[in-house]
Design an enzyme around this catalytic site. Structure first.
Site, short mmCIF file in Angstrom:
data_model
loop_
_atom_site.label_atom_id
_atom_site.label_comp_id
_atom_site.label_asym_id
_atom_site.label_seq_id
_atom_site.Cartn_x
_atom_site.Cartn_y
_atom_site.Cartn_z
N GLY A 94 21.00 0.04 63.99
CA GLY A 94 20.17 0.40 62.85
C GLY A 94 20.18 1.87 62.53
N GLY A 142 22.79 2.77 72.08
CA GLY A 142 22.64 4.21 71.98
C GLY A 142 23.38 4.79 70.80
CD GLU A 183 21.72 2.89 74.91
OE1 GLU A 183 21.90 1.98 74.09
OE2 GLU A 183 22.43 3.02 75.93
CG ASP A 191 16.60 -0.75 74.26
OD1 ASP A 191 17.77 -0.48 73.96
OD2 ASP A 191 15.71 -0.99 73.41
#
Length: 400
Positions: A94, A142, A183, A191
């Protein structure tokens, strides 16, 4: 008067920022950004943003989740297939700017996006019907490095592409598949269940991938177990047709079909695993009780590989490295649901902290590639600070 004007200007900027955030959440384009269709007895989900590498947003999540629930209860839907439109990406996440602005403005998007994404991940991980992810392209966490390298501004905030695929029963990689989870280079952690599937890879490979963001490509994604099968990209259309033609398939029926396609896919079969010569070194060097011990192991080893990893880790957020190290340790003993609850706590800690916003500034906004991490060293990150990140959020904890 000057103070009043200044205050009004600030309010106007805040209002504009919130409008941009709300636009991200309630985009009217969602109907075209993710497509649902029934083909025979198969439910097919197509992430339909090829120009944005099929980047996923909250509105798309809010469409996918109820549709999966509906198909799971539908007696005329036998399996689900998820794929990305275009030929470059399965799903590359995103727009990180919306999350950054939401965090600065105190908007609930920083809570809603993580919470609803994790609920969707759990739904996929516990799905009763065969779920097949066709990962024909970029699937990253990430920072989406490929986009950054060409100066694009829309890059991977979370490993949403990974979250839509890795928890499914069947995950089909092709020679176009690119998997990475960097990340720690932007003040976050791997995550959407990274704490569950990474420590279950062979040896210390998962910890190595989590800390360094090392990329895996093509057949290697299947070799390490992140994908269940490897099928050449030019066979994916035919594979989808044969999947759709299956009559009331069981998981074993789907597995048998995928096995047959993998047997027909000889591309890169003789090519060795990219980390084949470093596997022993990874297990030895990353077997440690802390990130500091890993750094010490690497420095003592002195090999070209070890020195390269030392340089890589030195660029990462010290806080993110320590969060990720403990996340992988804890996740090894947890269920997927327990991991997602833990990771929601970590996500909110990152949203409250400094390094995520500083990472975005350095990598995306100013592009100076010189983030000023706080703390700037591993020794400066206290055990108490890490412990607080893992603490319960009480009523605000993720509920699955």
């Amino acid at each position: 008067m000057a103070l009043i004007i200044l205050t009004s200007a600030r309010r106007l900027r805040s209002a504009c920022r919130l409008q941009r955030i709300q636009g991200h959440v309630m985009s009217t384009k969602a109907g075209s950004e993710v497509l649902f269709e029934k083909v025979g007895n198969a439910g097919v989900i197509t992430l339909n943003r090829p120009k944005a590498l099929n980047a996923l947003n909250l509105t798309m999540i809010r469409h996918i989740y109820p549709q999966l629930k509906k198909w799971d209860k539908d007696s005329e839907t036998d399996l689900v297939i998820i794929k990305g439109a275009g030929d470059k990406a399965f799903c590359a996440g995103g727009d990180i700017r919306a999350i950054t602005e939401a965090g600065k403005a105190g908007d609930s998007l920083t809570q809603d996006l993580f919470r609803e994404e994790y609920i969707l991940n759990n739904t996929i991980g516990t799905y009763q019907k065969p779920y097949v992810a066709l990962i024909d392209g970029i699937t990253m966490g990430g920072i989406l490095e490929e986009q950054l390298e060409v100066g694009q501004i829309n890059f991977r905030f979370k490993q949403m592409g990974v979250g839509l695929s890795i928890h499914g029963r069947f995950r089909v990689a092709t020679e176009k598949t690119l998997f990475a989870m960097p990340e720690t280079g932007i003040g976050l952690f791997p995550d959407v269940g990274g704490g569950y599937f990474l420590p279950r890879l062979q040896g210390k490979l998962g910890l190595f991938l989590a800390l360094t963001g090392f990329r895996l490509k093509g057949r290697d994604v299947q070799r390490v177990g992140l994908a269940t099968h490897f099928v050449q990209s030019d066979k994916i259309v035919s594979l989808q047709k044969d999947l759709v033609d299956l009559k009331s398939p069981s998981n074993s029926d789907v597995a048998q079909l995928l096995d047959s396609y993998q047997e027909q896919s000889c591309l890169d079969a003789e090519k060795p695993f990219v980390l084949q010569e470093q596997t022993e070194a990874i297990d030895r060097l990353f077997s440690a009780g802390s990130v500091e011990e890993i750094m010490e192991n690497l420095k003592k080893d002195g090999s070209a590989f070890a020195l390269k990893q030392t340089e890589t880790l030195a660029k990462m957020s010290p806080t993110s490295l320590k969060l990720t190290f403990r996340q992988i340790q804890e996740g090894e003993r947890m269920s997927l649901q327990e991991v997602l609850v833990m990771e929601y706590r970590l996500s909110q800690a990152c949203m409250r902290g400094n390094d995520f916003y500083e990472g975005v500034r350095a990598v995306l906004i100013d592009k100076d590639q010189s983030p000023k991490w706080k703390p700037s060293t591993l020794s400066g990150v206290s055990e108490q600070a890490i412990e607080e990140c893992f603490s319960s959020l009480g009523e605000r904890d993720l509920k699955l």
